[in-house]
Scaffold this motif. Structure first.
Motif, PDB file in Angstrom:
ATOM      1  N   PHE A  79      58.215 -15.114 117.113  1.00 13.08           N
ATOM      2  CA  PHE A  79      57.563 -14.842 115.831  1.00 13.08           C
ATOM      3  C   PHE A  79      56.665 -13.672 115.539  1.00 13.08           C
ATOM      4  O   PHE A  79      56.646 -12.687 114.892  1.00 13.08           O
ATOM      5  CB  PHE A  79      56.826 -16.052 115.454  1.00 13.08           C
ATOM      6  CG  PHE A  79      56.152 -15.994 114.056  1.00 13.08           C
ATOM      7  CD1 PHE A  79      56.927 -16.015 112.652  1.00 13.08           C
ATOM      8  CD2 PHE A  79      54.864 -15.570 113.881  1.00 13.08           C
ATOM      9  CE1 PHE A  79      56.335 -15.997 111.644  1.00 13.08           C
ATOM     10  CE2 PHE A  79      54.315 -15.617 112.510  1.00 13.08           C
ATOM     11  CZ  PHE A  79      55.127 -15.688 111.434  1.00 13.08           C
TER      12      PHE A  79
ATOM     13  N   ALA B  96      51.183 -17.317 111.445  1.00 13.76           N
ATOM     14  CA  ALA B  96      52.034 -18.203 111.868  1.00 13.76           C
ATOM     15  C   ALA B  96      51.921 -19.700 111.671  1.00 13.76           C
ATOM     16  O   ALA B  96      52.569 -20.600 112.466  1.00 13.76           O
ATOM     17  CB  ALA B  96      51.950 -18.096 113.535  1.00 13.76           C
TER      18      ALA B  96
ATOM     19  N   ILE C 129      55.049 -21.930 112.078  1.00 12.96           N
ATOM     20  CA  ILE C 129      55.360 -22.162 113.555  1.00 12.96           C
ATOM     21  C   ILE C 129      54.492 -23.058 114.366  1.00 12.96           C
ATOM     22  O   ILE C 129      54.683 -23.952 115.017  1.00 12.96           O
ATOM     23  CB  ILE C 129      55.362 -20.894 114.408  1.00 12.96           C
ATOM     24  CG1 ILE C 129      56.350 -19.649 113.658  1.00 12.96           C
ATOM     25  CG2 ILE C 129      55.857 -21.051 115.741  1.00 12.96           C
ATOM     26  CD1 ILE C 129      57.852 -20.190 113.815  1.00 12.96           C
TER      27      ILE C 129
ATOM     28  N   LEU D 234      58.011 -17.016 105.796  1.00 15.55           N
ATOM     29  CA  LEU D 234      57.585 -16.647 107.085  1.00 15.55           C
ATOM     30  C   LEU D 234      57.092 -15.143 107.283  1.00 15.55           C
ATOM     31  O   LEU D 234      56.384 -14.614 108.191  1.00 15.55           O
ATOM     32  CB  LEU D 234      58.919 -16.686 108.214  1.00 15.55           C
ATOM     33  CG  LEU D 234      59.514 -17.845 108.325  1.00 15.55           C
ATOM     34  CD1 LEU D 234      60.896 -17.741 109.110  1.00 15.55           C
ATOM     35  CD2 LEU D 234      58.483 -18.736 109.190  1.00 15.55           C
TER      36      LEU D 234
END
Length: 293
Positions: A177, A208, A211, A287
């Motif tokens: 990522f 992030a 994630i 994202l």
């Protein structure tokens, strides 16, 4: 409009009108297959839930029935009181929560270093981390136990937490990522006077978030359902985690099935609640939030 263009436009309109029908025909078998898979996976869960409401005499009656004829919640009350469920529940919650927080922080910082710092040994280190995924868990149980025993962490909850902090899966997720984050964003933060720790905490971690939440859910689930390692490390029954305690309900000759089934259902509730609360953040998160093309 010229006459030659009229047939072409009509054909294009007919093709556009025909696409939804063909797409609908294609989606029907896939939808039916998905519903079939849902039923296949949901049937054992439904059987577990309904069987936990049956008395012991009804569980093995013939012919078997899915719906309980005389529903009772006595198994749930017996599981919570007779097995000291609250203690085991608290031990497992403590282990899963602490491990999840430390796993997310360690994986995020390691993934950030592997993605944004340049050094030859970092590539070698990353390959070594990925190589650990090829080793079965049973191979590393003995050396891990030796290390934990030598550190004086045997028969303690810390002995369960420490070996579970570093995961190759979490490091890989964060590294991949952070590779998509432009380096210009970091340079702009450095120009503004941000420290490396400040960049990581204030810039990279908020970006992030999907994630972080995904790994947190996975890590909590892994630690909550862990059985082999707590069984090896823990010796004091007062420190048992939930999965080890559930195994202790199974006797050598006699099994209290109503209590075992009810306790199993109670152990599933935190995972269901966790996913129900955080799934919209994981599935609906952007994202690319905070980034510019």
């Amino acid at each position: 409009m010229p006459l030659t263009e009229q047939p072409r436009s009509r054909a294009t309109g007919r093709a556009a009108r025909g696409r939804p029908r063909s797409a609908r025909r294609t989606s029907l078998p896939m939808t039916a297959l998905l519903w079939l898979l849902i039923l296949v996976y949901a049937f054992p869960v439904a059987w577990l839930l309904l069987s936990s409401l049956k008395p012991g005499s009804e569980l093995f009656s013939y012919p078997l029935s899915i719906l309980p004829e005389d529903p009772t919640f006595s198994g749930y009350s017996d599981a919570w009181t007779r097995v000291d469920f609250a203690r085991y529940f608290g031990n497992t919650l403590l282990v899963a929560t602490v491990t999840t927080v430390l796993t997310v922080l360690a994986s995020a910082s390691t993934g950030y270093a592997l993605a944004k710092y340049r050094a030859r040994w970092l590539s070698v280190f990353f390959v070594c981390v990925l190589a650990t995924t090829m080793l079965p868990t049973e191979v590393i149980l003995t050396p891990t136990f030796s290390v934990i025993r030598n550190l004086g962490l045997y028969d303690s909850l810390a002995g369960i937490v420490v070996p579970s902090i570093i995961t190759a899966t979490g490091i890989f997720m964060f590294r991949q990522f952070f590779l998509t984050v432009p380096d210009d964003l970091l340079e702009a933060a450095r120009i503004d006077g941000a420290s490396e720790l400040g960049i990581f905490v204030r810039v990279m971690l908020p970006i992030a978030r999907p994630i972080v939440l995904t790994l947190a859910i996975f890590s909590f689930q892994w630690r909550w359902n862990d059985y082999i390692w707590p069984l090896i490390v823990l010796n004091d029954p007062g420190k048992f985690t939930l999965q080890v305690a559930l195994r202790s309900i199974v006797g050598a000759e006699n099994i209290d099935w109503p209590v075992l089934l009810s306790a199993s259902v109670i152990s599933l509730l935190p995972l269901v609640l966790l996913f129900a609360v955080f799934q919209r953040y994981v599935l609906g998160a952007d994202l690319n939030a905070g980034l510019k093309d």
